[in-house]
Design a protein around this motif. Structure first.
Motif, PDB file in Angstrom:
ATOM      1  N   ASP A 124     -26.127  42.413  26.842  1.00  0.00           N
ATOM      2  CA  ASP A 124     -25.074  41.828  25.992  1.00  0.00           C
ATOM      3  C   ASP A 124     -23.845  41.444  26.807  1.00  0.00           C
ATOM      4  N   MET A 125     -23.497  42.282  27.778  1.00  0.00           N
ATOM      5  CA  MET A 125     -22.335  41.973  28.619  1.00  0.00           C
ATOM      6  C   MET A 125     -22.581  40.714  29.445  1.00  0.00           C
ATOM      7  N   LEU A 126     -23.780  40.591  30.010  1.00  0.00           N
ATOM      8  CA  LEU A 126     -24.123  39.394  30.783  1.00  0.00           C
ATOM      9  C   LEU A 126     -24.135  38.149  29.893  1.00  0.00           C
ATOM     10  N   ASN A 127     -24.643  38.297  28.670  1.00  0.00           N
ATOM     11  CA  ASN A 127     -24.635  37.173  27.725  1.00  0.00           C
ATOM     12  C   ASN A 127     -23.214  36.740  27.410  1.00  0.00           C
ATOM     13  N   SER A 128     -22.342  37.728  27.242  1.00  0.00           N
ATOM     14  CA  SER A 128     -20.947  37.416  26.925  1.00  0.00           C
ATOM     15  C   SER A 128     -20.263  36.703  28.085  1.00  0.00           C
ATOM     16  N   ILE A 129     -20.520  37.167  29.302  1.00  0.00           N
ATOM     17  CA  ILE A 129     -19.909  36.544  30.477  1.00  0.00           C
ATOM     18  C   ILE A 129     -20.421  35.120  30.659  1.00  0.00           C
ATOM     19  N   LEU A 146     -19.715  45.327  35.795  1.00  0.00           N
ATOM     20  CA  LEU A 146     -19.523  44.189  34.892  1.00  0.00           C
ATOM     21  C   LEU A 146     -18.296  44.321  33.992  1.00  0.00           C
ATOM     22  N   ILE A 147     -17.655  45.491  33.976  1.00  0.00           N
ATOM     23  CA  ILE A 147     -16.579  45.716  33.013  1.00  0.00           C
ATOM     24  C   ILE A 147     -15.422  44.732  33.199  1.00  0.00           C
ATOM     25  N   PHE A 149     -16.500  41.178  32.209  1.00  0.00           N
ATOM     26  CA  PHE A 149     -16.693  41.183  30.753  1.00  0.00           C
ATOM     27  C   PHE A 149     -15.362  41.100  30.023  1.00  0.00           C
ATOM     28  N   SER A 203     -14.868  33.149  33.899  1.00  0.00           N
ATOM     29  CA  SER A 203     -13.858  33.417  32.878  1.00  0.00           C
ATOM     30  C   SER A 203     -12.535  32.750  33.223  1.00  0.00           C
ATOM     31  N   SER A 238     -13.920  37.681  30.396  1.00  0.00           N
ATOM     32  CA  SER A 238     -14.578  36.688  29.537  1.00  0.00           C
ATOM     33  C   SER A 238     -14.086  36.815  28.101  1.00  0.00           C
ATOM     34  N   LYS A 239     -13.873  38.046  27.633  1.00  0.00           N
ATOM     35  CA  LYS A 239     -13.356  38.239  26.276  1.00  0.00           C
ATOM     36  C   LYS A 239     -11.929  37.722  26.163  1.00  0.00           C
TER      37      LYS A 239
END
Length: 282
Positions: A7-12, A154-155, A158, A260, A161-162
């Motif tokens: 999910d984190m990779l998808n978000s990025i 990834l934090i 991530f 991002s 990106s948010k």
């Protein structure tokens, strides 16, 4: 834990949610009918009376100026007064229907957006989303320890990106709020245009409104360009089976963060480009 990493990779890799991007296709009346109707009511009830007072003062000044130009010449006086009365009638009609001018600008923006989106949607952006889904097998094969390391690595990308997605969403919302605020004061610019000394203020109002409308076009195109560029930046194809997933993330950490930052930059420049369309300073 593997799903968290995916999910984190998808978000990025995904950038902005498509539902937010699709809002750029909406007209002000479609985005929030309640706010649009409120802005029109404010224009009618509160601003039009003020515009009428301003126009009456402008017309008196123009009448005094015409009488000075005539300087006792009856024929010239009749011609100037007649011209002034026609101007008064036209300006009054324009002030009473100033919202139609803004709707015309909205229609122009919608027409341009329709053409642009028809081309943009045909652009292949399938490789720019679902980064985590593309690497799902590698994430599961990494095991608990590798997945935990990936979560830590990834934090930062991530969160970046948010933050970029929030910036984009806020810009879209502020764009419509600007339109509603400018719509609420739409009769006044006509009054400013009627006077030679303040004409540029009225013209500047309509240029500003047009630049906000056109910003949705530049934002849309920017997202299309971003999604194509970020596909190359992410480079999921650089991972080969058997490689360390955490090692791949370390190698690609700068690119993951760059995606991002690039999105934020895209949002910033889109407004400047919209202004340049109309010959305004960025």
């Amino acid at each position: 834990m593997d799903q968290f990493v995916i999910d984190m990779l998808n978000s990025i890799g995904g950038g902005v949610d498509q539902s937010i991007v699709d809002k750029l296709l909406q007209t002000p009346a479609e985005y929030s009918p309640a706010l649009y109707d409120l802005s029109l009511r404010v224009a009618t009830v509160a601003v039009k009376p003020i515009a009428a007072i301003v126009l009456s003062i402008v017309f008196m000044l123009e009448l005094a100026r015409a009488s000075q130009k005539a300087d006792g010449d009856r024929e010239l006086s009749v011609r100037l007064i007649g011209t002034l009365m026609v101007k008064v009638a036209l300006v009054l009609v324009a002030a009473q229907n100033a919202d139609l001018m803004l709707k015309a600008i909205d229609e122009v923006g919608t027409s341009i957006m329709g053409g642009v989106s028809s081309v943009a949607t045909s652009t292949d952006t399938s490789g720019t989303t679902g980064l985590g889904d593309q690497m799902a097998d590698a994430v599961r094969d990494a095991g608990w320890g590798g997945q935990a390391a990936c979560l830590v690595l990834l934090i930062i990308p991530f969160l970046a990106s948010k933050a970029a997605a929030i910036v984009f969403t806020v810009v879209v919302m502020l764009r419509f709020i600007q339109i509603y605020l400018m719509t609420a004061f739409n009769p006044l610019p006509i009054a400013f245009i009627a006077c030679e000394e303040t004409k540029q203020m009225g013209i500047g109002y309509f240029k500003s409104y047009a630049s906000i409308v056109l910003q949705c076009v530049t934002l849309w195109l920017s997202i299309v360009f971003y999604r194509n560029l970020v596909r190359d930046v992410m480079r999921p194809g650089s991972y080969t089976e058997g490689d360390s997933l955490s090692g791949w993330i370390v190698d690609q950490f700068g690119n993951l963060l760059l995606a991002s930052i690039l999105l934020i930059g895209v949002v910033v420049i889109s407004n400047a480009i919209a202004k340049r369309w109309l010959g305004s300073e960025a």
